[in-house]
Design a protein around this motif. Structure first.
Motif, PDB file in Angstrom:
ATOM      1  N   SER A  32       0.290  -0.875  -0.097  1.00  0.00           N
ATOM      2  CA  SER A  32       0.483   0.001  -0.019  1.00  0.00           C
ATOM      3  C   SER A  32       0.853   1.115   0.125  1.00  0.00           C
ATOM      4  CB  SER A  32      -0.955  -0.243   0.956  1.00  0.00           C
ATOM      5  OG  SER A  32      -1.622  -0.967   0.939  1.00  0.00           O
TER       6      SER A  32
ATOM      7  N   ASP B 142      -5.506  -1.512  -4.636  1.00  0.00           N
ATOM      8  CA  ASP B 142      -5.268  -2.085  -3.809  1.00  0.00           C
ATOM      9  C   ASP B 142      -6.222  -2.916  -2.695  1.00  0.00           C
ATOM     10  OD1 ASP B 142      -3.468  -2.587  -1.322  1.00  0.00           O
ATOM     11  OD2 ASP B 142      -3.295  -0.264  -1.142  1.00  0.00           O
ATOM     12  N   GLU B 143      -6.622  -4.242  -3.102  1.00  0.00           N
ATOM     13  CA  GLU B 143      -7.336  -4.951  -2.482  1.00  0.00           C
ATOM     14  C   GLU B 143      -8.617  -5.052  -2.536  1.00  0.00           C
ATOM     15  OE1 GLU B 143      -6.036  -7.269   1.519  1.00  0.00           O
ATOM     16  OE2 GLU B 143      -3.553  -5.942   1.474  1.00  0.00           O
TER      17      GLU B 143
ATOM     18  N   GLU C 263      -6.801   1.384  -0.248  1.00  0.00           N
ATOM     19  CA  GLU C 263      -6.678   0.469   0.078  1.00  0.00           C
ATOM     20  C   GLU C 263      -8.245   1.859   1.462  1.00  0.00           C
ATOM     21  OE1 GLU C 263      -3.615   0.493   3.396  1.00  0.00           O
ATOM     22  OE2 GLU C 263      -4.075  -1.259   3.249  1.00  0.00           O
TER      23      GLU C 263
HETATM   24 MG   LIG Z   1      -2.103  -2.447   2.393  1.00  0.00          MG
END
Ligand SMILES: [Mg+2]
Ligand SMILES: Nc1ncnc2c1ncn2[C@@H]1O[C@H](COP(=O)(O)OP(=O)(O)O)[C@@H](O)[C@H]1O
Lengths: 292, 247
Positions: free
Chosen positions: B44, B159-160, B86
């Motif tokens: 991140s 991000d994820e 994130e």
């Molecule tokens: Mg992360």
């Protein structure tokens, strides 16, 4: 107490309440976009009245003088953001709040030097005897106060709800990082909210000056009232600010009517303390620290 | 043709704490690149530094050959970069429509783009006037991706996107990812589920302790013993089965 007396108190409560509402809006706009309580807000009020007085004394027509005072104070707000606060952005909300206190002291002494220590009068916006409204005798200037406050509230609502700047301001009130990743120049938005706060404070100061007179040192007291109104309204919510202002004005009138005029100025302090004790999140909220 | 995104020797962190060290990666237009690594390995942080939210201590970031190192995020959007961060960073009290409008803040609203986003994520159409905070987790992730797409990006950092979502929603989101690739958008995909990420990616990078320690074609990484042990096996609590690898 007669009904007429009661109406009189309501009318004066609304007049003060409208002014507090404008001040509370100034606090709220800046707080929403920065998480900072701007203690120079009271001096914006002072500048509004004093600039109009000075302009009128210099022969500027009243309408133009008011517009000029509002515009000049908006510029002062923007300059404070740009040159006093922005360089210290990284230092956290507390530092920034202290800087606004410094700015407030600076504006007050500058006003004293420029305009002198004396009380100044501003002519009423329209001539004539008080008019009867729903049984109460109301000065014509009070109608200006309430009318212009309503106008400002509507204009601000339109700006906040339906313009690109308003959308950006609301985005910044959620999160600066989120605002930046969609491409919002947050520094410019913050500057705009300071300018708006300046304009609102100056409008309040200009429109009430014919009723109350004005002086270089009226800012602190009005700043406290506006802050209390903003806190009462939940700090950060424009509608709350207007409601908080009107409620505070009416509470003060009630204190004068039923207790004693001596305690009028204590009402704002009591309100502040009560909100702090009972609803501290109304002040600290999720904003402080996370913002700039 | 220059790479869509090129990161060279990037160092980044928080204040005096350096997190990402000497990270280099590149993504071609229409390529999906997976960025893998265990929790806290700096994925991140790397994305934030590329997107301008963190100022790199050293190194360079180039978008289509143009040096954008240290350019603030609000100016990167109009250079074709979009971050789906994130935690999504939606504007919770604002409506879905306003969130999407804000996605186009820098580049200007185009009706066809909005229609395209709503076609990719039909659930959002019914929710346009609802506050974003009232959406389900999956819908919020779709809104986050949709908001990023509103700026018509040529490089997207995700991000994820699957974190905490039900498998069906995850598969919907990855279908969209495949479509973005076919439109020529370059994607950096940070993903907890390494298997899933490598299934959809062309190439992958593996981070450990803030450094990129491995890179290669997705298929190779899926078969690589180190990756399987360190990132595939441990995340599922078991070794990936052959079926996993064949699928
Ligand atoms: Mg992360
Ligand atoms: N805001 C922050 N301030 C200080 N350190 C941070 C911050 N965010 C993350 N870190 C640290 O940076 C390291 C990498 O974090 P991160 O980039 O979030 O990893 P990943 O995304 O791979 O899980 C971690 O050790 C974490 O504690």
């Amino acid at each position: 107490m007669s009904t007429a007396d009661l109406l009189q108190f309501v009318a004066s409560g609304l007049q003060n309440g409208a002014i507090y509402a404008l001040m509370a809006l100034g606090f709220t706009l800046v707080f929403a976009s920065t998480g900072v309580i701007n203690f120079a807000q009271g001096e914006f009020f002072m500048l509004g009245g004093m600039l109009v007085a000075a302009e009128v004394a210099a022969g500027v027509p009243l309408g133009l003088a008011v517009a000029g005072a509002v515009a000049a104070t908006a510029a002062v707000g923007a300059l404070i953001e740009r040159f006093a606060l922005r360089p210290a952005r990284a230092s956290g909300a507390l530092t920034l709040i202290i800087i606004t206190i410094g700015c407030s002291m600076l504006l007050k002494s500058a006003a004293r030097h420029l305009f002198g220590p004396d009380e100044r009068a501003v002519p009423a916006f329209s001539e004539g005897e008080p008019v009867a409204v729903a049984g109460a005798m109301v000065q014509r200037q009070v109608l200006w106060v309430v009318g212009l406050t309503l106008l400002a509230a509507v204009a601000l609502t339109v700006l906040y709800r339906w313009t690109k700047l308003g959308l950006a301001m609301r985005a910044c009130s959620v999160s600066h990082d989120a605002a930046r990743i969609v491409g919002i120049d947050t520094a410019r938005v913050v500057m705009a909210s300071f300018a708006l706060a300046g304009a609102l404070g100056a409008l309040a100061g200009a429109v009430v000056a014919p009723v109350t007179q004005t002086a270089y040192d009226v800012g602190a007291r009005m700043g406290l009232k506006g802050f209390a109104a903003a806190v009462l309204g939940g700090l950060g919510d424009p509608v709350g600010a207007i409601v908080g202002g009107v409620v505070l004005g009416l509470l003060e009138s009630g204190a004068v009517a039923f207790v004693s005029g001596t305690y009028k100025d204590a009402v704002a302090l009591v309100v502040l303390l009560l909100v702090l004790v009972l609803r501290p999140q109304g002040i600290v909220g999720r904003h402080l620290g996370e913002k700039l | 043709m220059p790479d869509a995104l090129e990161v060279v020797g990037l160092h980044a962190g928080y204040g005096r704490i350096l997190v990402v060290r000497d990270a280099s990666l590149r993504v071609e237009p229409g390529e999906v690149v997976a960025l893998l690594g265990s929790n806290g390995s700096g994925k991140s942080t790397l994305l934030k530094a590329v997107a301008g939210l963190l100022k790199p201590e050293a190194g360079a970031v180039r978008l289509f050959g143009k040096d954008v190192t240290g350019v603030p995020p609000e100016r990167l959007v109009s250079n074709g970069l979009a971050l789906v961060p994130e935690g999504r960073m939606l504007f919770g009290p604002l409506t879905v429509a306003e969130n999407l409008a804000l996605g186009a803040y820098a580049t200007g609203h185009v009706q066809e783009v909005l229609e395209r986003v709503l076609a990719l994520f039909p659930v959002l159409s019914a929710r346009l006037s609802q506050p974003a905070s009232t959406l389900s987790g999956g819908e919020q992730q779709m809104l986050a991706i949709g908001r990023a797409l509103m700026s018509r990006p040529r490089v997207m950092l995700l991000d994820e996107p699957s974190l905490g979502l039900a498998p069906r929603v995850v598969s919907d989101i990855f279908d969209v990812l495949d479509e973005l690739r076919s439109e020529g958008i370059a994607v950096v995909l940070v993903e907890q589920d390494a298997n899933l990420a490598l299934k959809h990616a062309d190439r992958g990078y593996v981070m450990r302790g803030g450094r990129i320690v491995m890179e290669g074609p997705a298929a190779d990484l899926r078969r690589n013993d180190d990756v399987r042990l360190a990132y595939l096996g441990s995340w599922h609590g078991k070794e990936p089965t052959d079926a996993d690898l064949e699928s």
